[in-house]
Design a protein around this motif. Structure first.
Motif, PDB file in Angstrom:
ATOM      1  N   ASP A 149       0.839  -1.199   0.000  1.00 50.30           N
ATOM      2  CA  ASP A 149       0.000   0.000   0.000  1.00 50.30           C
ATOM      3  C   ASP A 149       0.876   1.253   0.000  1.00 50.30           C
ATOM      4  O   ASP A 149       2.111   1.159  -0.021  1.00 50.30           O
ATOM      5  N   HIS A 178      -2.123  -1.262  -8.503  1.00 55.34           N
ATOM      6  CA  HIS A 178      -2.994  -0.816  -7.414  1.00 55.34           C
ATOM      7  C   HIS A 178      -2.246  -0.529  -6.110  1.00 55.34           C
ATOM      8  O   HIS A 178      -2.873  -0.319  -5.069  1.00 55.34           O
ATOM      9  N   HIS A 181      -1.501   3.428  -7.397  1.00 52.05           N
ATOM     10  CA  HIS A 181      -2.689   4.290  -7.404  1.00 52.05           C
ATOM     11  C   HIS A 181      -3.515   4.194  -6.127  1.00 52.05           C
ATOM     12  O   HIS A 181      -4.522   4.890  -5.997  1.00 52.05           O
ATOM     13  N   ALA A 182      -3.097   3.350  -5.191  1.00 48.25           N
ATOM     14  CA  ALA A 182      -3.855   3.230  -3.945  1.00 48.25           C
ATOM     15  C   ALA A 182      -3.660   4.494  -3.122  1.00 48.25           C
ATOM     16  O   ALA A 182      -2.546   4.984  -2.984  1.00 48.25           O
ATOM     17  N   LYS A 183      -4.762   5.005  -2.580  1.00 53.33           N
ATOM     18  CA  LYS A 183      -4.592   6.203  -1.749  1.00 53.33           C
ATOM     19  C   LYS A 183      -5.044   5.954  -0.320  1.00 53.33           C
ATOM     20  O   LYS A 183      -5.980   5.196  -0.067  1.00 53.33           O
ATOM     21  N   GLU A 184      -4.320   6.600   0.568  1.00 56.15           N
ATOM     22  CA  GLU A 184      -4.652   6.525   1.990  1.00 56.15           C
ATOM     23  C   GLU A 184      -3.877   7.632   2.681  1.00 56.15           C
ATOM     24  O   GLU A 184      -3.045   8.302   2.068  1.00 56.15           O
TER      25      GLU A 184
END
Ligand SMILES: Cc1ncc(C[n+]2csc(CCOP(=O)(O)OP(=O)(O)O)c2C)c(N)n1
Lengths: 625, 195
Positions: A149, A178, A181-184
C-alpha cells in the motif's frame, strides 16, 4: 490537492492522503535522492506529476524524462557512480528495454546507490502483457522489495534508498498498479536537507567497471556474496511480519497486494490461519520462512502471477526434509490476473472450503449493458488519419500497429493496425511481412515519442535492407497516451527549453527522400499521399502531422478569449447516411429516436475534422452560444 | 465460515472519462477524512481516454484492507452516467445497497451503431428494485457546466446522509482542499452557500 508541491517539501513530519506514486516522491526527498530519471508509462507517470508540482528551483533533485527506459537507467547509473543517490522509474515492460544494461548492475560498485522503481501491471490494466518482473530481479542478482500500500511504498522506498547507498548497489522497488494508485493517509517523517556534494566521485581505480571475459566471474561471485549480505539484513526486516492467530495447523505466506485481499477475505473467519507477510521478497529471508513452515501442517502461498516464492519455498522444504504440506498454485487461473479481493476469496475457498465462502455469483439480470470500449478522443487526429489510410488502401493490404493512442485504431469502426508487439516494432514487423509478398502492400503506423524511444533502429533497418514498407508517422507533438509528456521533437524537456529535434530532419538525415508531410486533418490530401506512397517501392514515409487535439484544446481553454466551439447537424441537409457515426466513429455523434443524429456538446470540441467526411455536408459549425 | 457482514463501508464510483470522476473520488475520500474516518481508495483508469469508463473505489473504516471494493459488495454506488449506473448497479451494488446517479447520457458505441437499444431510466430503477436497493437520481437544470454534475451528486449524498457520519460541512471542507477561486465558489453554491 491544491498545494501538493509545498506539502511534499515540508520540513516537519506530517500525514496526508496521497497515492503510492506521490508517497515515494516524499521518500526520495527525505532519503536524499539527487538524480531521478524515467520514461513515461502506466502505472508510474503520476510520480513525475508529483515531482512537477514542486517548483523547479526548490526541487531537491534533478529529474529528466529520458528518451527510453534503457537510457533513463544508464543516466541514473552514471549519476550514482559519481556518488549521487539516484532513482529510475518506469513501467513493467520498460524493463525489457532497459534489460541490457540492467543485468550488469549487480557487478558494479555503485557509489551513491541506485533504486530501480518498477510499475508492474498484474491484470494488464494498461500494458501489453502482465509480466512478472521478479524474474528479472533473480536474473540480475538484485534485491527486491514489494510494498502492498501507499504507506509501505513510502517506507520501503526509504529502505531501498538507504540499502542501495549502504551496499553501493542497485535495489529494486516493485510496485504494482494498485499500489501506485492506492490512496490513503500516509505518515511521513521530517526532512532534514543536506548540502549537495558536487564532487564527481567516480573511481575507476577502486573497482573494475569493465565486465569482460575473465573479469566477469569474480564480479559475479561478488554480486552473489553481496546478495547474501542483503539476505541477512532481510531476515530481521520489519517489512516481514507474522500475524499469529494461534493456528498450529494452517498458515499462509503472502506478498504484495495479495496480503490485503487476504485480510479482507478472512474478516469474520472463526479460525483464521497464521500469516507470514513478506515485504522483502528477493533474496528470500529463508530462516524466517523455514521457522514459519515448520510450525504449521499446511501452508498456502499467495503471490500474484508466477510461482516464484513457491518454487523457492518448496525447494527449501525439500532440502530440509520438511513434512509440511505446501500448497502453491493449483489452477492455471492462479497464474493470471490480479489477486483482487474476490479472486483471492475464490482461491482460498478452493483451498480450504470450510474457511471462507466463495464470492457471490453474478446477479441474474436483464439484458447486457452496452460495452464501452476505450476510444479515440473527440477531435483526435489519429481518427482522421485512419479515415485517409482506409480510403487509400485495399481491403487485403496489411496494416501494422505500434504503441500509442493510435493503437486503438484496431477497434471498430477503423480496424487499422492489426498486429502489435512492443514500442517501435512496427517498421520491422512490417519489413518481415513484406518479404516474398508481392500481393498485399504493407503499411505501418508509429507515433513520434515511440520513434525516438525505440523506433529509429527499425527505420534504419528498413532503409538499410531496402524493405517495401510505407510508414505513416502519427506526429502529434507529444507522448499522448501516457499524459502528454514532452519528447525530443517538441523543443522542450521536463525542465524547460531544449533543442528541438524534428522527426522530419532525422528522417531526411538518414537519406530518406520520399517523405510526404500532410496536415492530419486534410483527409483528401492525406489519402492521396498514402495512395502515392504505397504505389512506390522501397521504404517511404508519410507524416500525418497535427498537435494532439486534447492537449491543444486544454491549452487553448486557458487562453483569454477562448469560447467553446461545437459542430451541429443541419437536419435539413442530413440524409441519415450515418457516416459520422458508423465510419468516422466520433463519440460526439449520438443517435436519438432511432435515426436522427445529434451532437453532444459535452463531448464535441468543435475542431470540425468531421465536416469533410459527411457525404451531404450536413455537419456545420454551430453558432457561438 | 466467514460471516457475510463486513464492517467497512464500501463505495464504488463510475463515470465516463472527462466527467470528473477523479475530483469526485478525491473529494469523497477527503470528506470522509474530515469526518474522522479511516479511508482507503483507488482510481482505476486502465486505458480510459476521454470516452472510456473510469471507476474509483473508496472504503471507509479501519476494517478495510485492500483499496478495492468487491463485486456486489458496495454499500453505495455513485454513477455519473446512465449506462454506467446500470452497469455498476448490476456488478457492484450489494443487495439492499444505495445507488445515487446523475442522469446524463453518453451513448456507448453499440448504441450509436444501432446494435443495442439505449438504456432507459426505468431499467436502472428496475435493476435497483431487483437488488432490494434504493435508487436516487440527480438531474439539475441549473448547472452552468456539465462538469459540475459530480458536485451536484455530492451535494445529494450529503443532503440524504448516504455516507454515514459524513455531512455537508465535510464535503465543503474537502472541496476547499482541492479547488480555489471561481470553481470553488461555483461548487459551494451547489451546496447552498451564497457566493
Ligand atoms: C517499453 C514501453 N515503455 C512505455 C510504454 C508506455 N506507453 C504506452 S503508449 C506510449 C506513448 C506513445 O507515444 P507516441 O508514440 O507519441 O504516440 P501517441 O500516444 O502520442 O499517439 C507509451 C510511452 C510502453 N507501452 N512500453
Amino acid at each position: 490537492m491544491k498545494e501538493l508541491g509545498a506539502t511534499l517539501l515540508r520540513k516537519d513530519a506530517f500525514s496526508e492522503i496521497v497515492i503510492g506514486n506521490t508517497a515515494v516522491v516524499r521518500a526520495m526527498i527525505e532519503g536524499g535522492t539527487r538524480v531521478v530519471t524515467s520514461y513515461p508509462g502506466s502505472p508510474t507517470p503520476e510520480i513525475a506529476s508529483a515531482i512537477k508540482s514542486m517548483p523547479a528551483a526548490e526541487r531537491p533533485f534533478y529529474f529528466e524524462f529520458s528518451t527510453n527506459e534503457k537510457v533513463a537507467l544508464e543516466v541514473a547509473f552514471g549519476a550514482a557512480l559519481n556518488g549521487h543517490s539516484s532513482v529510475v522509474f518506469f513501467k513493467s515492460v520498460g524493463l525489457n528495454v532497459a534489460a541490457d544494461s540492467f543485468v550488469q548492475l549487480s557487478m558494479m560498485d555503485i557509489t551513491g546507490g541506485m533504486v530501480v522503481l518498477l510499475g508492474d501491471d498484474p491484470g494488464a490494466n494498461s500494458s501489453q502483457n502482465e509480466q512478472d518482473n521478479r524474474h528479472f530481479a533473480r536474473l540480475a542478482c538484485l534485491p527486491l522489495l514489494e510494498p502492498a500500500d501507499a504507506q509501505e511504498a513510502y517506507l520501503m522506498m526509504k529502505e531501498a534508498i538507504a540499502l542501495a547507498r549502504e551496499k553501493r548497489s542497485a535495489v529494486i522497488l516493485r510496485m504494482t498498479t494498485h499500489v501506485c494508485h492506492a490512496k490513503e493517509k500516509v505518515s511521513f517523517g521530517p526532512w532534514r536537507p543536506e548540502a549537495l556534494d558536487r564532487r564527481p566521485r567516480f573511481d575507476s581505480e577502486g573497482w573494475n567497471y569493465i565486465p569482460l571475459a575473465a573479469s566477469v566471474l569474480p564480479l559475479k561471485r561478488f554480486a552473489l556474496k553481496r546478495l547474501e549480505q542483503v539476505r541477512e539484513r532481510f531476515e530481521a526486516s520489519p517489512f516481514n511480519r507474522i500475524i499469529d492467530n494461534g493456528n498450529a495447523k494452517r498458515g499462509v505466506i503472502a506478498a504484495g497486494t495479495a496480503r490485503l485481499s487476504l485480510l479482507d477475505a478472512l474478516e469474520g473467519s472463526a479460525e483464521p490461519p497464521d500469516i507470514l507477510e513478506l515485504g522483502t521478497v528477493i533474496p528470500l529471508p529463508r530462516s524466517l520462512v523455514m521457522r514459519f513452515l515448520s510450525s504449521h501442517e499446511e501452508v498456502k502461498i499467495l503471490e500474484e502471477l508466477d510461482p516464484i516464492l513457491e518454487a523457492e519455498i518448496k525447494s527449501l522444504a525439500y532440502d530440509a526434509l520438511l513434512r509440511t504440506r505446501i500448497i502453491g498454485k493449483v489452477d492455471p487461473e492462479e497464474l493470471i490476473g490480479e489477486y483482487v479481493p474476490e479472486k483471492l476469496r475464490a482461491i482460498l475457498a478452493a483451498t480450504w472450503p470450510d474457511l471462507v465462502a466463495p464470492p457471490p455469483s453474478p446477479r441474474q439480470a436483464g439484458r447486457k449493458v452496452p460495452d464501452r470500449p476505450p476510444q479515440l478522443c473527440p477531435g483526435c487526429g489519429h481518427r482522421t488519419a485512419f479515415q485517409a489510410v482506409r480510403a487509400a488502401l485495399e481491403g487485403s493490404d496489411i496494416t501494422v500497429a505500434d504503441i500509442g493512442c493510435h493503437t486503438l485504431g484496431y477497434l471498430p469502426p477503423y480496424r487499422m493496425g492489426r498486429v502489435l508487439l512492443s514500442m517501435g516494432h512496427s517498421t520491422s514487423t512490417a519489413a518481415g511481412l513484406s518479404i516474398y509478398n508481392d500481393e498485399r502492400r504493407v503499411l505501418c503506423f508509429m507515433g513520434d515519442s515511440t520513434f525516438f524511444h525505440a523506433g529509429i533502429p527499425g527505420v534504419v533497418n528498413a532503409l538499410f535492407n531496402s524493405h517495401n514498407v510505407t510508414y505513416v508517422m502519427m506526429e502529434n507533438g507529444t507522448t499522448a497516451m501516457t499524459g502528454h509528456q514532452d519528447h525530443p521533437g517538441v523543443g522542450r524537456n521536463f525542465n524547460g527549453e531544449a533543442p528541438r529535434i524534428p522527426v522530419r530532419s532525422v528522417l531526411e538525415g538518414l537519406g530518406i527522400t520520399n517523405i510526404r508531410e500532410i496536415d492530419t486533418y486534410q483527409v483528401g490530401k492525406l489519402t492521396q499521399a498514402v495512395k502515392d506512397a504505397v504505389a512506390e517501392t522501397g521504404f517511404k514515409v508519410v507524416i500525418a502531422k497535427h498537435p494532439c487535439m486534447l492537449k491543444f484544446t486544454r491549452e487553448a481553454r486557458r487562453k483569454p478569449g477562448w469560447y467553446a466551439r461545437h459542430v451541429r447537424i443541419d437536419t435539413g441537409t442530413c440524409t441519415l447516411a450515418h457516416d459520422c457515426v458508423e465510419r468516422f466513429g466520433c463519440p460526439s455523434f449520438q443517435i436519438i429516436e432511432g435515426r436522427a443524429v445529434v451532437v453532444s456538446n459535452d463531448l464535441c470540441i468543435g475542431d470540425g475534422s468531421c465536416r469533410q467526411i459527411c457525404p451531404s455536408g450536413a455537419i456545420v459549425n454551430a453558432e457561438r452560444a | 465460515m466467514a460471516s457475510k457482514g463486513k464492517s467497512s463501508f464500501d463505495i464504488y464510483m463510475i463515470g465516463v472519462g472527462g466527467q470528473g470522476i477523479g475530483l469526485l473520488a478525491e473529494a469523497m475520500a477527503r470528506a470522509a477524512d474530515h469526518a474522522g474516518l479511516v479511508v482507503k481508495g483507488c482510481d482505476t483508469h486502465g486505458l480510459a481516454q476521454r470516452g472510456g469508463i473510469v471507476t474509483s473505489h473508496l472504503r471507509l473504516g479501519a476494517a478495510a484492507h485492500s483499496p478495492l471494493v468487491s463485486p456486489l459488495g458496495a454499500d453505495l454506488v455513485v454513477a455519473l452516467e446512465r449506462n454506467e449506473a446500470l452497469r455498476a448497479a448490476r456488478t457492484y451494488l450489494q443487495d439492499g445497497g444505495v445507488l445515487v446517479w446523475y442522469d446524463a447520457t453518453l451513448q456507448p458505441l453499440e448504441v450509436r451503431l444501432g446494435e443495442a437499444p439505449a438504456v432507459t431510466r426505468e431499467e436502472v430503477e428496475d435493476e435497483c428494485r431487483s437488488a432490494g436497493a434504493s435508487c436516487h437520481v440527480v438531474s439539475r437544470d441549473d448547472l452552468e457546466d456539465p462538469r459540475e454534475q459530480n458536485v451536484a451528486v455530492m451535494e445529494r449524498i450529503a443532503a440524504l446522509g448516504l455516507m454515514p457520519g459524513v455531512g455537508s460541512e465535510h464535503f465543503k471542507a474537502a472541496l476547499g482542499d482541492l479547488m480555489e477561486g471561481k470553481s470553488l465558489a461555483q461548487s459551494l453554491a451547489l451546496f447552498g452557500e451564497a457566493p
